[in-house]
Design a protein around this motif. Structure first.
Motif, PDB file in Angstrom:
ATOM      1  N   ASN A 198      -7.738  -3.744  -4.454  1.00 23.21           N
ATOM      2  CA  ASN A 198      -7.588  -2.840  -4.985  1.00 23.21           C
ATOM      3  C   ASN A 198      -5.795  -3.622  -4.318  1.00 23.21           C
ATOM      4  N   GLU A 199      -6.235  -4.064  -2.678  1.00 23.73           N
ATOM      5  CA  GLU A 199      -3.921  -4.542  -2.639  1.00 23.73           C
ATOM      6  C   GLU A 199      -3.877  -5.582  -3.297  1.00 23.73           C
ATOM      7  N   VAL A 200      -4.307  -6.447  -4.464  1.00 25.36           N
ATOM      8  CA  VAL A 200      -3.801  -7.148  -5.403  1.00 25.36           C
ATOM      9  C   VAL A 200      -3.083  -5.907  -6.701  1.00 25.36           C
ATOM     10  N   GLU A 201      -3.938  -5.303  -6.742  1.00 28.49           N
ATOM     11  CA  GLU A 201      -3.666  -4.258  -7.493  1.00 28.49           C
ATOM     12  C   GLU A 201      -2.402  -3.917  -7.748  1.00 28.49           C
ATOM     13  N   LYS A 202      -2.245  -3.874  -6.010  1.00 31.51           N
ATOM     14  CA  LYS A 202      -1.214  -2.535  -5.639  1.00 31.51           C
ATOM     15  C   LYS A 202       0.165  -3.918  -6.305  1.00 31.51           C
ATOM     16  N   VAL A 203      -0.055  -5.084  -5.668  1.00 31.85           N
ATOM     17  CA  VAL A 203       1.161  -6.152  -5.526  1.00 31.85           C
ATOM     18  C   VAL A 203       1.112  -6.306  -7.045  1.00 31.85           C
ATOM     19  N   LYS A 204       0.360  -6.395  -8.073  1.00 37.33           N
ATOM     20  CA  LYS A 204       0.562  -6.312  -9.192  1.00 37.33           C
ATOM     21  C   LYS A 204       1.017  -5.640  -9.879  1.00 37.33           C
ATOM     22  N   GLY A 205       1.106  -4.355  -9.642  1.00 43.39           N
ATOM     23  CA  GLY A 205       1.689  -3.159 -10.122  1.00 43.39           C
ATOM     24  C   GLY A 205       3.057  -3.167  -9.226  1.00 43.39           C
ATOM     25  N   THR A 206       3.595  -3.579  -8.257  1.00 38.40           N
ATOM     26  CA  THR A 206       4.518  -3.149  -7.552  1.00 38.40           C
ATOM     27  C   THR A 206       5.932  -4.062  -8.407  1.00 38.40           C
ATOM     28  N   LEU A 207       5.076  -5.713  -9.181  1.00 38.09           N
ATOM     29  CA  LEU A 207       5.525  -6.862  -9.786  1.00 38.09           C
ATOM     30  C   LEU A 207       6.282  -5.962 -11.170  1.00 38.09           C
ATOM     31  N   ILE A 208       5.078  -5.045 -11.720  1.00 40.02           N
ATOM     32  CA  ILE A 208       5.481  -5.041 -12.847  1.00 40.02           C
ATOM     33  C   ILE A 208       6.175  -3.515 -12.913  1.00 40.02           C
ATOM     34  N   LEU A 209       6.923  -3.231 -11.541  1.00 44.55           N
ATOM     35  CA  LEU A 209       7.817  -2.076 -11.846  1.00 44.55           C
ATOM     36  C   LEU A 209       8.708  -3.138 -11.888  1.00 44.55           C
ATOM     37  N   CYS A 210       9.139  -4.204 -10.903  1.00 45.78           N
ATOM     38  CA  CYS A 210      10.137  -4.679 -10.583  1.00 45.78           C
ATOM     39  C   CYS A 210      10.911  -5.140 -12.079  1.00 45.78           C
ATOM     40  N   GLN A 219       0.680  -1.103  -0.019  1.00 43.33           N
ATOM     41  CA  GLN A 219      -0.209  -0.068  -0.254  1.00 43.33           C
ATOM     42  C   GLN A 219       0.471   1.620  -0.004  1.00 43.33           C
ATOM     43  N   ASP A 220       2.430   0.920   0.692  1.00 44.44           N
ATOM     44  CA  ASP A 220       2.932   2.241   1.037  1.00 44.44           C
ATOM     45  C   ASP A 220       3.468   2.446  -0.599  1.00 44.44           C
ATOM     46  N   GLU A 221       3.312   3.675  -1.665  1.00 42.81           N
ATOM     47  CA  GLU A 221       3.966   4.178  -2.900  1.00 42.81           C
ATOM     48  C   GLU A 221       5.055   3.778  -2.892  1.00 42.81           C
ATOM     49  N   ALA A 222       5.794   4.568  -1.814  1.00 42.93           N
ATOM     50  CA  ALA A 222       7.756   4.529  -2.043  1.00 42.93           C
ATOM     51  C   ALA A 222       7.757   3.311  -1.457  1.00 42.93           C
ATOM     52  N   GLU A 223       7.120   2.316  -0.719  1.00 40.32           N
ATOM     53  CA  GLU A 223       8.494   1.659  -0.278  1.00 40.32           C
ATOM     54  C   GLU A 223       8.224   0.571  -2.110  1.00 40.32           C
ATOM     55  N   CYS A 224       6.994   0.079  -2.461  1.00 40.01           N
ATOM     56  CA  CYS A 224       6.741  -0.203  -3.808  1.00 40.01           C
ATOM     57  C   CYS A 224       7.901   0.334  -4.637  1.00 40.01           C
ATOM     58  N   GLU A 225       7.973   1.091  -4.925  1.00 39.66           N
ATOM     59  CA  GLU A 225       9.335   1.775  -5.775  1.00 39.66           C
ATOM     60  C   GLU A 225      10.508   1.526  -5.404  1.00 39.66           C
ATOM     61  N   GLY A 226      11.113   1.512  -3.935  1.00 36.96           N
ATOM     62  CA  GLY A 226      11.501   0.453  -2.975  1.00 36.96           C
ATOM     63  C   GLY A 226      12.268  -0.735  -3.567  1.00 36.96           C
ATOM     64  N   LEU A 227      11.160  -1.025  -4.036  1.00 37.17           N
ATOM     65  CA  LEU A 227      11.583  -2.976  -3.966  1.00 37.17           C
ATOM     66  C   LEU A 227      11.933  -2.634  -5.102  1.00 37.17           C
ATOM     67  N   ALA A 228      10.808  -2.296  -6.057  1.00 42.54           N
ATOM     68  CA  ALA A 228      11.983  -2.894  -7.538  1.00 42.54           C
ATOM     69  C   ALA A 228      12.380  -1.774  -7.777  1.00 42.54           C
ATOM     70  N   CYS A 229      13.458  -1.293  -6.956  1.00 38.03           N
ATOM     71  CA  CYS A 229      14.991  -0.403  -7.360  1.00 38.03           C
ATOM     72  C   CYS A 229      15.884  -1.703  -6.878  1.00 38.03           C
ATOM     73  N   CYS A 230      15.721  -2.270  -6.092  1.00 40.63           N
ATOM     74  CA  CYS A 230      15.846  -3.403  -5.405  1.00 40.63           C
ATOM     75  C   CYS A 230      15.893  -3.939  -6.024  1.00 40.63           C
ATOM     76  N   PHE A 231      15.390  -5.097  -6.696  1.00 42.07           N
ATOM     77  CA  PHE A 231      15.282  -6.205  -8.136  1.00 42.07           C
ATOM     78  C   PHE A 231      16.067  -5.264  -8.379  1.00 42.07           C
ATOM     79  N   GLY A 232      16.387  -3.826  -8.988  1.00 40.72           N
ATOM     80  CA  GLY A 232      16.448  -3.993 -10.777  1.00 40.72           C
ATOM     81  C   GLY A 232      18.106  -3.526 -10.305  1.00 40.72           C
ATOM     82  N   ILE A 233      18.798  -3.396  -9.382  1.00 39.72           N
ATOM     83  CA  ILE A 233      19.831  -3.201  -9.143  1.00 39.72           C
ATOM     84  C   ILE A 233      20.499  -4.935  -8.080  1.00 39.72           C
ATOM     85  N   CYS A 234      19.352  -5.557  -7.854  1.00 38.79           N
ATOM     86  CA  CYS A 234      20.111  -7.150  -8.307  1.00 38.79           C
ATOM     87  C   CYS A 234      20.401  -7.633  -8.959  1.00 38.79           C
ATOM     88  N   ALA A 235      19.092  -7.462 -10.113  1.00 33.50           N
ATOM     89  CA  ALA A 235      19.320  -8.367 -11.857  1.00 33.50           C
ATOM     90  C   ALA A 235      20.828  -7.492 -12.434  1.00 33.50           C
TER      91      ALA A 235
END
Length: 1631
Positions: free
Chosen positions: A731-743, A679-695
């Protein structure tokens, strides 16, 4: 010196004591003191006699005399003989005791005299006082008080008498019934006791060392009984305070057994006073003295009183302290001293009383108790040593208190404990923890509870005090080093101490460095027995995380990095050398920025680079995995700080990227996906950045982990949905999807490019495509953002050109759907921006889009962006940048499409899509369309490759579309239009075969014109438009002219009127430059524009009318001029514009100006008429034709093109207009024009106002500017000469400033100008003669007339003017003759006799009742004297000096200043050759010059300074000359008294025979009308007397002088009376 004269002076001064002004009274007393300084005994005798003889003199005046006597006695006590001292003592005693009632000021002054005499004659004073202290008779109040004060001022002389005094006084105590007497007895006993104690403390210096304390015990004991038992219960508060003040020092003299006996009564009695008095400072002070006495004798009864004592004192310490009340503060200090005494004798009882109160319900009680505790910890350290554990255990309740005042007091107690070793005891850790907790309080939201009565909180917050305390304890208390280290480390990690990180880190850095100095190379953190200490991984993670927001908490970033640097060995042994280099660079970066200037993105990237570098240096997989685990462990701690948590996610990715264990990487990635707060937009962005850096290092593992998570229950639509997230909503599932797509997007963006192509469609986009059916805006944004990143990654790959994107069309269509779904009138999200960026990358990929798809894409994007309303003001930074970013995305997309068809037709197609927006009635849409057009044209130009010479067939159409927009209402549109035209011209050059780097000089001019289009002035805009049209005309191919004209004619109907007018300008320019149509169409154009001028006063119509007028004037100049002059006055704006147009053609201005000059001189300048039959003088009314011609001249010459014509007619224009200015001074408008102006003003119409003189001045200014004399105008303006020129009062000054400027900047013009002015010297108009004479006179102040060989003729002309009937002309002629001294000084000697004759003639001018001619003559002589031959000057010197002497005291400042300054120059001219007869004039003027230094007018005082400096050498006294030079410099302030003193000193030293003459002259000024001079005159006399030898007394008529001074004592001005009194005091020298 005779006694009679001293008495006379004293009598005069003593009579003046009754003056009503306090300052005069003070000066009279000072004068009496001055008499006393010289002859103290005589002065004292005179005062004594005056007081005895004037029994009825009011006591305020008697007080002043007594104070003067006290001053004299204090200063000269050693000089008094016994007789005088005896007389003074008798008088003072009589004055003091004369009135039985109290008259405090008077009797106190007499008492002070007795005390002063008693410092030497103590026996005599004591004898007299003892006469007033008779047994059985109550003494006078001030007898007792004097005895008390005398005991203090002369301790050694008085204490031996105290036994007898007390013996007489003590029996009287019982008889004293009035509180006043009782109070003074208490006062005496207090001071007697204090004196005795001082005497006993200094027995080694005492005259009688045998005096013992026991000698006073009995008397003090008896006095104590009366004071305590009888007087202390009094109802009078003052008496009670007096008693209690006495009891304090008396208690030290009481016998010990008596004190022990009385304590049970004394202490309760004193304590009871706390309830009776608001101001209790004296009570507390006395109580402290009593307790000190009791403790010193080892009192046992004190124990019984302890409870009541502590209760009362505690109540006092709990009184709220007002910062503005020193009495309350002093009381608290005294109370604390009492507690010190109690702590010394009974520490157990005190703590038993005090510590329970720390848990009281009253805030004041708790705060007061803590204050006492802190005080006794500091002041009674020895007694408290064994009580430390007890005190520490009692501090638990205050540690839980939430009140801010209590917290502040607790922190102060902890500070005291740290200094005395408390914190080293068990329980000290709680104190340290409390201190850190207070440091962690947020500065803004710190809890603040007001007191019960609403008192304000202390100025320093609890946090600020705690931070200072922690740092001071860490750095200054050596014994605390082992207590705080490593204990403070455990406060680093818990989030609740985040606010304290900065002070914690600073303290830890200091402590660590001390340990490093003690044991270099050793580990700082010893984990043995410290299980609560954080691990190195925890410390590193915490400090790195908080450094991401470096300026919070007073700069915790720098503090955290500093601590990291110090702990490098404990973090990892290999980091020391690398961190010693990298951390200082980070700190330096922070120093170079502020919170406002720091880029958060750049700073975080620097920290991540620092982390990667650290991991590379360590290069230990186990250590890296442990750090990764710790970072993941700390992630939940930052839920309240999204930014820091976002950064920690990046740190996780960086750490996992450095890990070599794939299992660890997958495990951590899985845990991150399962535990993330979606639900936290900044955390979703951080998680995606984490996966990108790890990749970057683990692409396969990252994609595999994402794939596994995508296959989980989250994405299934079955009954068993959300097995993992079963409690989450849709709505929470949509948030999860969005985060995965960002990842997926970040993985594609950061992963190695060579690996992305193979995975883009199969692994990445396949999962993204599953979510396109969503309607959730957040998920849409994630989709387009990820698609954009994937497409960008594909395009940036080296194999992108060979990549075939099979689902490109489908993806483009989906992006268009997203864009169309956005609201058309507002921009709320970056969806359309991201979608257009994705399309930009997609366009360049294969397969290519067909034409219809491109058209639909362009149409959709334009409609989605162009119609959006302008961005509102006040948006935040993110929203504000969204508008330009979206526009840039659109430009990039259209540019990408254009590059697929780089032909004129392709460009035309793009422009056709933009045409409706370019011509939109809405400004913001036009701005955007023009910006996009400019971008497309620039891109087309940059990528243009012409393989064969082909025509740019649509150039005319495109130029015709863009060029009228160069005057659009919106500045941005105007600039973009020029950019478009610029690009089109270079495109044409490119198609003509010129190389890309070729620069055309004509086309480049457009760039210089572009900046001018920002200016909103229409005239500037259309002038620029005309210039642009000229450039277009020069570079447009002939075959494009017709199409361009047709397009421009269509633009005449443009809804933007500015663009319509621009089309007119461009059409006219094109016709003029490129065709013969202009000549054929001139008659028709002129006819049309003339008919429309009144009905349609548009700018382009007006320009056409101007052109027509110019053509007509070229053929019929005189007729046009005559016609325009017949226009109604004042000229309207159209008429003025037409006048100015006449100057635009090269051949017209000279003809027009010549005709206007003829019209001006053809009629008289004014006519005289009487407005009323009975009016005393006729009014001057301007004639119309010269007035109209003047206005017309202004309009014509306002055009720069008129400059050549003005140069040709420069002399005629200058002379005519200058005389016109003079003739129009005070001239009125005709009645018809006055009525017209009144109607215009009344109706509110905008009309040009007419004022004849101002019009002439304006025309003259323009003539000078156009004639190349702009510097003349500027100089005269700078000197405000033009304003003066318009007024009758300042006209001459204005003409002079104009002439001066002409001489400096327009010298070559002067011969013809002078010739024209000389010819007007015989004018019938007096004002014209004045004007011309003023101008010619000022010319002589410049050397230019000599250079031009005009000097002789000018001098002759001005000499002749001395016979003019007008006094002003004669005066100006003298001014001009004197100006030769500055303009041509070398000519003065040759003309000296003639010039002096003229000036002396001016001095003797009898036809000028106001003497202004004489004033001018004096000013002229000042200029000439230094230059004429001495033999020419000597015959007239005395005559001039005598002639100007009466002006020294003229009522008019100008005459005083000029005559005195001239006197100075006469002296200067005589230096080295001064005749005796002139020296007499110097001596005679000396006193007036000295006194006029105090002239109320500064110019006169300045002239006196100069004259005195010049007189000095003629007096042949080097000291006097030096004094004049030192004190009388121009621009320096003058301390008149100091200077006059010095001058009189030298005069009397070298010229003592002048005393009588100088005094008699100063007597004349005793009657001056100026107050300052009347005050200066007695000053001069006084200083002369001060420095003269007494034997020169016969030169002065003392009787006359004294009488005059006595008369001045009655002057209405207090300052004069003061100086008279001061001088009388100095006359003692002649007595």
């Amino acid at each position: 010196m005779t006694r009679s004269y001293v008495r006379k002076l004293s009598t005069i001064l003593l009579d003046a004591v009754t003056d009503k002004d306090p300052l005069v009274q003070e000066q009279v007393c000072n004068a009496l003191c001055a008499l006393g300084e010289s002859q103290p005994q005589e002065a004292l005798s005179a005062c004594e006699e005056h007081l005895r003889q004037n029994e009825k003199l009011a006591h305020p005046y008697r007080t002043m005399v007594l104070r003067a006597m006290e001053t004299v006695v204090s200063s000269h006590i050693s000089e008094l003989d016994k007789a005088t001292a005896r007389a003074v003592i008798l008088l003072a005693f009589s004055e003091m005791t004369k009135a039985k009632d109290l008259v405090c000021d008077w009797q106190q002054a007499a008492s002070d005299v007795l005390v002063a005499v008693g410092t030497r004659f103590v026996s005599s004073v004591m004898e007299e006082l003892l006469h007033g202290l008779q047994p059985g008779v109550l003494p006078h109040y001030f007898v007792v008080r004097t005895l008390a004060n005398l005991s203090v001022s002369n301790v050694f002389g008085t204490v031996p008498f105290l036994t007898s005094i007390l013996g007489i006084m003590l029996p009287m105590l019982a008889a004293a019934k009035h509180d006043t007497m009782r109070g003074v007895f208490c006062y005496a006993l207090q001071h007697f006791s204090e004196s005795t104690l001082e005497y006993l403390a200094n027995l080694d210096q005492a005259p009688d060392p045998t005096v013992r304390k026991d000698a006073f015990a009995s008397d003090i004991s008896s006095a104590y009984d009366i004071l305590f038992h009888q007087w202390l219960p009094s109802r009078e508060a003052k008496l009670r305070l007096a008693v209690v003040e006495a009891l304090g020092p008396m208690s030290h003299l009481l016998p010990s057994e008596k004190l022990e006996e009385q304590l049970p009564k004394l202490l309760p009695g004193i304590l009871a006073l706390y309830k009776k008095h608001a101001e209790t400072c004296h009570v507390s002070k006395s109580l402290g003295q009593i307790l000190q006495a009791a403790v010193s004798v080892g009192s046992r009864t004190l124990e019984v009183q302890l409870d009541s004592l502590m209760a009362a004192l505690h109540a006092q310490i709990c009184v709220p302290v007002e910062s503005a009340s020193p009495l309350v503060l002093n009381n608290q200090k005294e109370v604390l001293r009492c507690f010190t005494e109690l702590a010394t004798c009974s520490p157990d009882r005190l703590l038993a009383f005090l510590l329970p109160k720390l848990d009281s319900g009253s805030e004041r009680t708790r705060v007061g108790s803590l204050q006492v505790l802190r005080h006794i910890i500091n002041s009674a350290a020895a007694q408290m040593e064994v009580k430390k554990p007890f005190i520490l255990s009692s501090m638990k309740p205050p540690l839980l208190d939430t009140n801010s005042k209590v917290k502040r007091a607790v922190v102060q107690v902890i500070s005291a404990m740290a200094h005395h070793g408390y914190l080293e005891q068990p329980g000290g850790e709680a104190m340290i923890q409390y201190l850190v907790q207070q440091c962690a309080l947020p500065p803004e939201t710190e809890p603040q509870k007001p007191g019960p009565e609403g008192e304000e909180l202390p100025a320093d917050s609890v946090r600020a005090v705690s931070v200072r305390t922690l740092y001071l304890v860490s750095t200054t208390v050596d014994r605390m080093s082992d207590v705080l280290w490593p204990h403070l480390l455990q406060f680093l990690i818990p989030v609740r101490y985040t606010g304290a990180l900065t002070p914690l880190c600073r303290s830890l850095v200091h402590l660590a460095r001390k340990r490093q100095e003690a044991g270099p190379g050793a580990l700082l953190i010893k984990y043995d027995g410290h299980v609560t200490l954080p691990s190195p991984y925890a410390i590193a993670t915490r400090l790195l995380a908080v450094s991401s927001n470096p300026y919070l908490g007073d700069g915790r970033g720098a503090a955290s990095l500093g601590l990291l640097n110090v702990l490098h060995r404990d973090i990892h042994p290999l980091l020391g050398q690398r961190w010693a280099t990298t951390i200082p660079l980070l700190l330096e970066y922070l120093d170079e920025h502020t919170e406002e200037t720091l880029s958060q993105k750049e700073w975080e990237e620097k920290l991540l680079v620092f982390l990667r570098d650290t991991l590379a240096v360590v290069s230990d997989n186990t250590w890296v995995c442990q750090l990764s685990l710790e970072i993941c462990k700390q992630l939940p701690c930052y839920n309240g700080t999204p930014q820091e948590k976002n950064f920690l996610y990046k740190c996780v990715g960086t750490a996992l990227g450095a890990a070599s264990s794939k299992d660890v990487v997958r495990k951590h990635l899985q845990e991150l996906l399962e535990s993330a707060r979606y639900q936290d937009e900044a955390e979703c962005e951080g998680l995606a950045c984490c996966f990108g850096i790890c990749a970057v290092s683990h692409l396969d593992d990252t994609l595999a982990q994402l794939e596994n998570f995508v296959r989980s229950d989250v994405f299934r639509k079955s009954i068993g949905i959300f097995n993992i997230f079963k409690d989450r909503s849709e709505n929470e599932v949509e948030k999860v999807k969005g985060t995965l797509i960002l990842c997926y997007g970040h993985v594609a963006a950061r992963a190695p490019r060579e690996l992305v192509l193979a995975r883009a469609e199969s692994d990445i986009l396949r999962n993204i495509f599953q979510c396109f059916s969503t309607k959730d805006p957040a998920l849409k944004l994630c989709l387009v953002q990820s698609v954009c990143m994937v497409c960008q990654a594909i395009c940036s790959s080296a194999q992108a050109s060979s990549f075939h994107f099979s689902r490109k069309a489908e993806l483009v269509a989906q992006m268009m759907e997203f864009i169309k779904a956005e609201p058309p009138d507002s921009l709320r999200s970056p969806i359309r921006k991201k979608a257009m960026l994705a399309c930009t990358f997609l366009v360049s990929l294969e397969p290519a889009l067909d034409e219809q798809e491109q058209t639909d894409m362009i149409h959709s994007c334009l409609h989605s962006v162009m119609a959006v309303l302008p961005e509102p003001e006040g948006e935040d930074g993110t929203q504000e940048s969204l508008y330009p970013d979206t526009m840039h995305a659109l430009e990039d997309l259209l540019t990408s499409l254009l590059r697929r068809n780089m032909t004129p037709q392709g460009l035309q197609t793009m422009v056709e899509h933009l045409r409706p927006w370019i011509k939109s009635p809405r400004g913001h849409e036009r701005v955007r369309a023009m910006g996009v057009s400019a971008c497309l044209l620039q891109s087309f130009l940059e990528h243009l490759h012409v393989s064969a010479l082909v025509p740019f067939h649509n150039l005319g159409l495109l130029v015709g579309l863009f060029s009228p927009r160069c005057v659009d209402l919106w500045p941005a549109t105007r600039q973009e239009a020029v950019s478009c035209v610029y690009s089109l011209l270079y495109l044409q050059l490119g198609y003509e075969g010129f190389s890309r780097d070729y620069r055309d000089a004509v086309a480049e001019q457009l760039l210089t014109l572009k900046d001018g289009l920002v200016h909103p002035d229409p005239a500037i805009l259309f002038h620029t438009c005309h210039s642009i049209a000229q450039i277009i005309a020069k570079r447009l191919p002939p075959d494009q002219l017709i199409s361009l004209l047709l397009t421009l004619f269509e633009s005449l109907g443009d809804p933007d009127k500015n663009c319509s007018r621009a089309a007119t300008v461009i059409i006219n320019c094109l016709l003029k430059e490129r065709g013969n149509l202009l000549l054929e169409k001139v008659p028709e154009i002129v006819s049309v524009l003339r008919s429309k001028l009144q009905e349609t006063p548009e700018e382009h119509v007006l320009r056409a009318a101007q052109h027509s007028v110019c053509l007509l004037a070229a053929q019929h100049c005189e007729a046009v001029v005559s016609s325009l002059l017949g226009s109604p006055l004042p000229f309207d704006s159209h008429t003025c514009t037409l006048w100015r147009a006449l100057a635009s053609e090269p051949d017209l201005p000279a003809q027009v100006l010549g005709l206007l000059l003829q019209k001006m001189s053809r009629d008289v300048p004014f006519k005289e008429s009487r407005a009323f039959l009975l009016s005393s003088s006729p009014d001057r009314v301007a004639t119309l034709l010269p007035l109209a011609a003047t206005c017309a001249l202004s309009e014509v010459m306002s055009v720069p093109a008129s400059a050549p014509a003005v140069l040709e007619l420069y002399p005629q224009l200058f002379v005519t207009l200058l005389l016109r200015v003079g003739c129009t001074l005070g001239v009125q408008l005709p009645r018809s024009l006055q009525a017209k102006e009144r109607r215009a003003t009344g109706s509110g119409l905008a009309s040009r106002t007419l004022e004849p003189c101002s019009s002439a001045v304006g025309a003259l200014q323009l003539a000078l500017v156009r004639g190349g004399s702009e510097e003349v105008v500027q100089r005269v303006e700078l000197e405000r000469g033009w304003e003066s020129l318009r007024t009758s009062v300042g006209h001459e000054e204005g003409v002079a400033r104009l002439a001066s400027a002409m001489a400096k900047f327009a010298g070559p013009r002067l011969p013809l100008v002078m010739k024209g002015l000389v010819s007007t010297q015989s004018s019938v108009y007096e004002i014209q003669r004045v004007t011309s004479t003023a101008f010619l006179a000022e010319l002589l102040s410049s050397n230019v007339v000599n250079d031009l060989m005009l000097l002789e003729s000018l001098l002759d002309n001005l000499v002749a003017r001395q016979k003019d009937t007008c006094a002003s002309v004669r005066r100006l002629a003298l001014r001009g003759l004197a100006n030769v001294a500055s303009g041509s000084p070398n000519k003065v000697r040759a003309r000296g006799p003639q010039l002096l004759t003229s000036m002396i003639g001016g001095l003797d001018d009898r036809d000028d009742p106001q003497s202004l001619v004489a004033l001018e003559a004096m000013a002229g002589l000042v200029k000439l004297l230094d230059l004429v031959e001495p033999e020419d000057l000597r015959p007239v010197l005395l005559h001039v000096a005598i002639r100007i002497r009466p002006f020294f005291d003229s009522e008019k400042m100008e005459f005083r200043s000029a005559s005195i300054r001239l006197f100075g120059h006469l002296n200067k001219a005589c230096h080295g050759d001064c005749e005796d007869v002139f020296v007499e004039q110097v001596v005679g003027g000396l006193a007036p010059l000295l006194l006029h230094l105090r002239d109320p007018q500064a110019p006169v005082a300045s002239a006196c300074k100069f004259a005195l400096r010049m007189c000095g050498p003629n007096l042949e006294c080097e000291e006097l000359t030096a004094a004049f030079q030192k004190h009388l410099q121009e621009g320096r302030g003058l301390h008149f008294g100091e200077f006059l003193n010095t001058t009189c000193k030298h005069l009397m030293c070298h010229f003592p025979d002048l005393l009588g003459r100088l005094v008699s002259t100063s007597l004349f000024y005793f009657k001056s009308c100026w107050e300052d001079i009347r005050a200066a005159a007695p000053m001069l006399t006084g200083f002369l007397v001060l420095h003269v030898e007494p034997e020169l007394r016969p030169q002065v008529d003392l009787e006359h002088l004294t009488a005059a001074l006595q008369l001045l004592l009655k002057d209405p001005a207090p300052a004069v009376r003061m100086k008279a009194a001061e001088t009388l005091g100095r006359l003692v020298k002649f007595a």
